[in-house]
Write an enzyme that holds these catalytic residues in place. Sequence first.
Site, PDB file in Angstrom:
ATOM      1  N   ASP A 187       0.862  -1.188   0.000  1.00 18.76           N
ATOM      2  CA  ASP A 187       0.000   0.000   0.000  1.00 18.76           C
ATOM      3  C   ASP A 187       0.896   1.234   0.000  1.00 18.76           C
ATOM      4  OD1 ASP A 187      -1.700   2.140   0.454  1.00 18.76           O
ATOM      5  OD2 ASP A 187      -2.989   1.026   1.826  1.00 18.76           O
ATOM      6  N   HIS A 192       0.355   7.837   4.130  1.00 23.20           N
ATOM      7  CA  HIS A 192       0.947   7.143   5.263  1.00 23.20           C
ATOM      8  C   HIS A 192       2.447   7.402   5.400  1.00 23.20           C
ATOM      9  CE1 HIS A 192      -2.895   5.174   5.429  1.00 23.20           C
ATOM     10  NE2 HIS A 192      -2.738   4.718   4.207  1.00 23.20           N
ATOM     11  N   ILE A 207      -0.814   9.207   8.731  1.00 26.10           N
ATOM     12  CA  ILE A 207      -1.576   8.299   9.582  1.00 26.10           C
ATOM     13  C   ILE A 207      -1.183   6.852   9.283  1.00 26.10           C
ATOM     14  CG2 ILE A 207      -3.509   9.908   9.721  1.00 26.10           C
ATOM     15  CD1 ILE A 207      -5.039   8.141   7.750  1.00 26.10           C
ATOM     16  N   GLY A 210      -5.179   1.717   7.916  1.00 23.82           N
ATOM     17  CA  GLY A 210      -6.238   1.013   8.629  1.00 23.82           C
ATOM     18  C   GLY A 210      -6.000  -0.490   8.656  1.00 23.82           C
TER      19      GLY A 210
END
Length: 284
Positions: A187, A192, A207, A210
């Site tokens: 990803d 991120h 962040i 998830g």
Amino acid sequence: MPIDPAKALAAEPRSAEIAWDHKDVQLYHLGLGAGTPATDPAELRYTLESRLHVLPSFATVAGAGMGVVGGLSAPGIDIDLAAVLHGGQSVTLHRPLPTGGRAVSTSRVAAVYDKGKAAILVLRSEAADDEGPLWTSDAQIFVRGEGGWGGDRGPSERLELPGREPDKTVERPIREEQALLYRLSGDWNPLHADPEFAALAGFDRPILHGLCSYGMTLKAVVDTVLGGDVTRVRAYRTRFAGIVFPGETLRIRMWAGDGRVQVAVTAVERDDVPVLADTVVEHS
């Protein structure tokens, strides 16, 4: 309308061959924070090839998550990726995952729901090898501004937490560099990693993925409630209720019973704001 539900649902599934080996599995586990303490026999099951087992949430990154990628480019879907949020994830295991192998991953849009001011796409990925089915994975993708055509609203069930103290509570720190390591499993979203991109998205710093929180939570359940046995996991689902930042700590509360573990995950440093909700691990 950028989403044509009938066309998306009628589209032919897309198939691709995926492959992984022990290095992919070890990298994924390290991206979840495995390996602390480094010589702990319980952690060596995640990091040492001679003892390796595979956490079932690895299915979400095997082959770099082709189900989500394929689904968002399916016929009938033409959306602004800036309007997309990963709303939830589920994985059903048909048998334990091997530490290496090749499989065919077939992806399709399984459902399109109209939430009024948004649409929800359910992107389904099914993987099978020469011995048969391996897993079925559903990603619930929330698309802002794409609802309102009068379609099926879909399920809206919310799970209430048990009215008692958790059976187990653990805290799992998120290392400062953990998102940088986790993204190597496929990803590459700059949200991120890149502070400037994160600021454009409304965050003061990058962040955590998830799906990294998702994997960390399953590892905590396996290690704490299931005796470290990944083969006991039958299915795992969650709703992404909030964000967490590298450097923060996940508080993972678990309630066990009747072949399942219900889980609530919060960010300790921000007054236990929810991170994962409606989370259930089904097991043998």
